[in-house]
Design an enzyme around this catalytic site. Structure first.
Site, PDB file in Angstrom:
ATOM      1  N   SER A   1       0.848  -1.202   0.000  1.00 24.46           N
ATOM      2  CA  SER A   1       0.000   0.000   0.000  1.00 24.46           C
ATOM      3  C   SER A   1       0.879   1.246   0.000  1.00 24.46           C
ATOM      4  O   SER A   1       1.988   1.232   0.562  1.00 24.46           O
ATOM      5  CB  SER A   1      -0.871   0.013   1.250  1.00 24.46           C
ATOM      6  OG  SER A   1      -1.528   1.259   1.381  1.00 24.46           O
TER       7      SER A   1
ATOM      8  N   TYR B   1      -1.718  -0.603  10.256  1.00 25.51           N
ATOM      9  CA  TYR B   1      -1.891  -1.098   8.887  1.00 25.51           C
ATOM     10  C   TYR B   1      -0.705  -0.668   8.015  1.00 25.51           C
ATOM     11  O   TYR B   1      -0.124  -1.475   7.277  1.00 25.51           O
ATOM     12  CB  TYR B   1      -3.200  -0.559   8.319  1.00 25.51           C
ATOM     13  CG  TYR B   1      -3.402  -0.775   6.843  1.00 25.51           C
ATOM     14  CD1 TYR B   1      -3.882  -1.987   6.347  1.00 25.51           C
ATOM     15  CD2 TYR B   1      -3.119   0.233   5.919  1.00 25.51           C
ATOM     16  CE1 TYR B   1      -4.072  -2.183   4.979  1.00 25.51           C
ATOM     17  CE2 TYR B   1      -3.304   0.050   4.552  1.00 25.51           C
ATOM     18  CZ  TYR B   1      -3.780  -1.153   4.092  1.00 25.51           C
ATOM     19  OH  TYR B   1      -3.964  -1.353   2.728  1.00 25.51           O
TER      20      TYR B   1
END
Ligand code: NAP
Length: 248
Positions: free
Chosen positions: A143, A157
């Site tokens: 990501s 995350y």
């Protein structure tokens, strides 16, 4: 040569878009999911129209025994995996590091990191030339958060995705001599249901104007890069990072 792809977490979102595109390109497909059997089975049925073999297998990829069962099921029903898309991951409700419990942090790391390691392990065992395999390709879905840090939203995350970048770097060097390429894509703001799990379904629309391209991305735009990195057109590319983040 027969092409067999496992896409973890492909009942919806980027995983489902990747499964669709890879089926179109002639791969036999294993759709993996955690809970959403109905959506996974529906997708499996849809992909049969490409005249490829498709199976949908429930497995929690954060659990070692499930990962081993997932790969042996593919061995039995499709043949050994030649392409792995490590995609399944979770996002938990937005909060600060100050408020994070050990339980939350551990769940995040097990689901988003341990799972990628375990699936890489099982794929490498089957692909490595030294084990009688024919090589293969792995794409890890990381990501943009790994570069940005996701302050005040989900640093846990973001950190889990930082580990995926490092896994990509290290593993790509480790297995290059075994005919296995390992690359990474780093999506930015993509329209999927994941943002609702983070507590803000409209997050992409809130933030899109901050991007140079001034819009959110689609799961299909991410799938295009994944499929290309898996293909022979990317035969000289390993250990690479493709940012699919609208210019951020
Ligand atoms: P999503 O819509 O939330 O889909 C997640 C998928 O993962 C679902 O198919 C889910 O299965 C599966 N899954 C979750 N936990 C699992 C587990 N333990 N075992 C097996 N499957 C599991 O996610 P997405 O937005 O498509 O994201 C896909 C990847 O892109 C993730 O790695 C994510 O971090 C990354 N990414 C997304 C964005 C974005 O803006 N969407 C941005 C950057 C990176 P069930 O449906 O059965 O629960």
């Amino acid at each position: 040569m027969k092409k067999v792809a496992l896409i973890t977490g492909s009942s919806r979102g980027i995983g489902a878009a990747s499964a669709r595109l890879l089926a179109e390109k002639g791969y036999d497909i294993c759709i993996n999911y955690l809970k959403n059997a109905e959506q996974a089975e529906r997708l499996a049925e849809e992909l049969q129209s490409h005249e490829v073999n498709v199976i949908a297998v429930q497995a929690d990829v954060s659990q070692e025994e499930d990962v081993v069962r997932l790969f042996t099921t593919i061995d039995d029903l499709l043949g050994a995996v030649t392409a792995l898309v490590n995609n399944a991951a979770i996002l938990l409700p937005q909060t600060t590091v100050e408020e994070m419990s050990a339980e939350r942090i551990n769940r995040m790391m097990t689901t988003n990191i341990t799972s990628y390691f375990l699936c890489c392990r099982e794929a490498v065992k089957r692909m490595a030339i030294k084990n009688g395999g024919n090589g293969g390709a792995i794409v890890n879905v990381s990501s943009a958060a790994s570069r940005i840090g996701a302050a005040n939203e989900y640093v846990d995350y973001a950190a889990s995705k930082g580990a995926i970048d490092t896994l990509t770097r290290g593993l790509s060097n480790e297995v290059a001599g075994e005919g296995i390429r390992v690359n990474c894509v780093r999506p930015g703001l993509i329209y999927t249901d994941m943002h609702a799990d983070g507590g803000e379904p409209g997050r992409v629309d809130r933030l899109k104007s901050s991007l140079p391209l001034q819009r959110g991305g689609t799961a299909e735009e991410v799938a295009n890069s994944i499929a290309w990195l898996l293909s022979d057109e990317a035969s000289y590319i390993t250990g690479s990072f493709t940012d699919i983040a609208g210019g951020r």
